[in-house]
Design a protein around this motif. Structure first.
Motif, PDB file in Angstrom:
ATOM      1  N   ALA A 126       0.827  -1.202   0.000  1.00  9.74           N
ATOM      2  CA  ALA A 126       0.000   0.000   0.000  1.00  9.74           C
ATOM      3  C   ALA A 126       0.865   1.257   0.000  1.00  9.74           C
ATOM      4  O   ALA A 126       0.548   2.253  -0.667  1.00  9.74           O
ATOM      5  CB  ALA A 126      -0.935   0.000   1.210  1.00  9.74           C
ATOM      6  N   THR A 127       1.980   1.217   0.721  1.00 11.94           N
ATOM      7  CA  THR A 127       2.892   2.365   0.738  1.00 11.94           C
ATOM      8  C   THR A 127       3.453   2.627  -0.648  1.00 11.94           C
ATOM      9  O   THR A 127       3.532   3.777  -1.101  1.00 11.94           O
ATOM     10  CB  THR A 127       4.046   2.122   1.735  1.00 11.94           C
ATOM     11  N   ALA A 128       3.845   1.566  -1.334  1.00 10.06           N
ATOM     12  CA  ALA A 128       4.376   1.721  -2.692  1.00 10.06           C
ATOM     13  C   ALA A 128       3.322   2.308  -3.627  1.00 10.06           C
ATOM     14  O   ALA A 128       3.621   3.193  -4.444  1.00 10.06           O
ATOM     15  CB  ALA A 128       4.858   0.369  -3.215  1.00 10.06           C
ATOM     16  N   VAL A 129       2.094   1.842  -3.508  1.00 13.22           N
ATOM     17  CA  VAL A 129       1.004   2.343  -4.348  1.00 13.22           C
ATOM     18  C   VAL A 129       0.751   3.823  -4.065  1.00 13.22           C
ATOM     19  O   VAL A 129       0.594   4.634  -5.000  1.00 13.22           O
ATOM     20  CB  VAL A 129      -0.278   1.514  -4.111  1.00 13.22           C
ATOM     21  N   VAL A 130       0.727   4.196  -2.796  1.00 15.74           N
ATOM     22  CA  VAL A 130       0.517   5.609  -2.443  1.00 15.74           C
ATOM     23  C   VAL A 130       1.692   6.455  -2.932  1.00 15.74           C
ATOM     24  O   VAL A 130       1.505   7.559  -3.460  1.00 15.74           O
ATOM     25  CB  VAL A 130       0.324   5.761  -0.920  1.00 15.74           C
ATOM     26  N   ALA A 131       2.921   5.952  -2.787  1.00 14.30           N
ATOM     27  CA  ALA A 131       4.097   6.691  -3.256  1.00 14.30           C
ATOM     28  C   ALA A 131       4.039   6.916  -4.765  1.00 14.30           C
ATOM     29  O   ALA A 131       4.416   7.981  -5.270  1.00 14.30           O
ATOM     30  CB  ALA A 131       5.371   5.938  -2.884  1.00 14.30           C
ATOM     31  N   ARG A 181      12.321   1.273   0.842  1.00 13.54           N
ATOM     32  CA  ARG A 181      12.146   0.536  -0.415  1.00 13.54           C
ATOM     33  C   ARG A 181      10.800   0.798  -1.090  1.00 13.54           C
ATOM     34  O   ARG A 181      10.763   1.036  -2.306  1.00 13.54           O
ATOM     35  CB  ARG A 181      12.324  -0.957  -0.152  1.00 13.54           C
ATOM     36  N   PRO A 182       9.657   0.767  -0.377  1.00 18.43           N
ATOM     37  CA  PRO A 182       8.394   0.978  -1.094  1.00 18.43           C
ATOM     38  C   PRO A 182       8.263   2.361  -1.710  1.00 18.43           C
ATOM     39  O   PRO A 182       7.589   2.522  -2.732  1.00 18.43           O
ATOM     40  CB  PRO A 182       7.328   0.734  -0.013  1.00 18.43           C
ATOM     41  N   LEU A 183       8.916   3.371  -1.138  1.00 14.86           N
ATOM     42  CA  LEU A 183       8.854   4.704  -1.727  1.00 14.86           C
ATOM     43  C   LEU A 183       9.632   4.752  -3.037  1.00 14.86           C
ATOM     44  O   LEU A 183       9.191   5.362  -4.009  1.00 14.86           O
ATOM     45  CB  LEU A 183       9.389   5.758  -0.753  1.00 14.86           C
ATOM     46  N   VAL A 184      10.796   4.110  -3.054  1.00 14.64           N
ATOM     47  CA  VAL A 184      11.584   4.066  -4.290  1.00 14.64           C
ATOM     48  C   VAL A 184      10.829   3.278  -5.357  1.00 14.64           C
ATOM     49  O   VAL A 184      10.768   3.685  -6.522  1.00 14.64           O
ATOM     50  CB  VAL A 184      12.970   3.451  -4.045  1.00 14.64           C
ATOM     51  N   LEU A 185      10.221   2.167  -4.961  1.00 18.84           N
ATOM     52  CA  LEU A 185       9.435   1.379  -5.907  1.00 18.84           C
ATOM     53  C   LEU A 185       8.280   2.195  -6.475  1.00 18.84           C
ATOM     54  O   LEU A 185       7.973   2.116  -7.670  1.00 18.84           O
ATOM     55  CB  LEU A 185       8.883   0.123  -5.220  1.00 18.84           C
ATOM     56  N   GLY A 186       7.641   2.986  -5.620  1.00 15.56           N
ATOM     57  CA  GLY A 186       6.548   3.830  -6.088  1.00 15.56           C
ATOM     58  C   GLY A 186       7.011   4.849  -7.109  1.00 15.56           C
ATOM     59  O   GLY A 186       6.334   5.083  -8.118  1.00 15.56           O
ATOM     60  N   ALA A 187       8.179   5.445  -6.870  1.00 13.78           N
ATOM     61  CA  ALA A 187       8.730   6.419  -7.816  1.00 13.78           C
ATOM     62  C   ALA A 187       9.101   5.747  -9.136  1.00 13.78           C
ATOM     63  O   ALA A 187       8.864   6.298 -10.216  1.00 13.78           O
ATOM     64  CB  ALA A 187       9.950   7.104  -7.205  1.00 13.78           C
TER      65      ALA A 187
END
Length: 226
Positions: A62-67, A129-135
């Motif tokens: 969910a964090t990655a999706v939001v990012a 990691r999830p923030l980088v994945l989101g970007a």
């Protein structure tokens, strides 16, 4: 190298799920090493994967999706990071995610991210990691559902691959364990794909996994970093 725009979400997700990435399954065990040392049996690995999908991984996906959504809208990734950290109480787990984020960011700099993309991440002291994945997802056109699938599938294959090293068994059986989780991976992705704001990130405790992660961080004899 093919232009980013020419690649489908499916093609990008295959690369991001590749165990050979600098942050691939060869670098960590998804917390399985301390779990086995604490007494978890190899027969319990499937249940361990299922528990992670319902807790730690759901928060990460969910964090990655939001990012991804926030990056596309040029919003505040710092706020996303703060909400993720508040939902990740284990310092060891936060440190591991930051370490994986650095490795993924190094890869992303080489393959995908531009100056503008990097500026948003660079404003964070150590992006998880999830923030980088989101970007990366925002930059490559990876949709929210495929992104969540990547996060969930990567966690399962990481744990199972580590299991083959830590408690050697038949790879055919281990592949069956991954197969058993595919339905849950797809359900998880469907459930979190609509997340848009930091407040949409679920807070799901996994105290035993967190305790094992904390203990493992102080162990001097280990095969995996986490």
């Amino acid at each position: 190298m093919p232009p980013v725009q020419s690649l489908s979400s499916s093609a990008v997700s295959l690369l991001l799920s590749d165990a050979r990435l600098p942050v691939g399954g060869h670098t960590q065990s998804g917390g399985l090493e301390p779990a086995l040392l604490a007494g978890l049996s190899s027969e319990g690995i499937v249940g361990y994967c299922r528990t992670r999908l319902a807790t730690v991984v759901r928060t990460e996906a969910a964090t990655a999706v939001v990012a991804r959504h926030v990056t596309l809208g040029h919003g505040d990734l710092g706020l996303v990071h703060a909400h993720w950290a508040a939902r990740t109480p284990s310092a060891a787990q936060r440190e591991t995610s930051a370490e994986l984020g650095r490795g993924l960011l190094r890869l992303a700099r080489r393959l995908w991210l531009t100056g503008a993309d990097l500026a948003a991440l660079g404003a964070l002291p150590s992006p998880a990691r999830p923030l980088v994945l989101g970007a990366v997802a925002a930059r490559t056109g990876l949709d929210a559902h495929h992104l969540a699938q990547v996060v969930a599938y990567d966690d399962v294959q990481t744990v199972v691959a580590a299991g083959l090293k830590l408690a050697p068994g038949d790879p055919v059986v281990a592949t069956g364990w991954v197969w058993e989780q595919l339905g849950e991976i797809d359900r998880l992705a469907t459930q979190v794909a609509g997340a848009r704001t930091p407040g949409d990130i679920p807070s799901l405790a996994a105290p035993q996994i967190e305790e094992w992660a904390q203990a493992h961080a102080h162990t001097t004899r280990r095969l995996f970093r986490a």
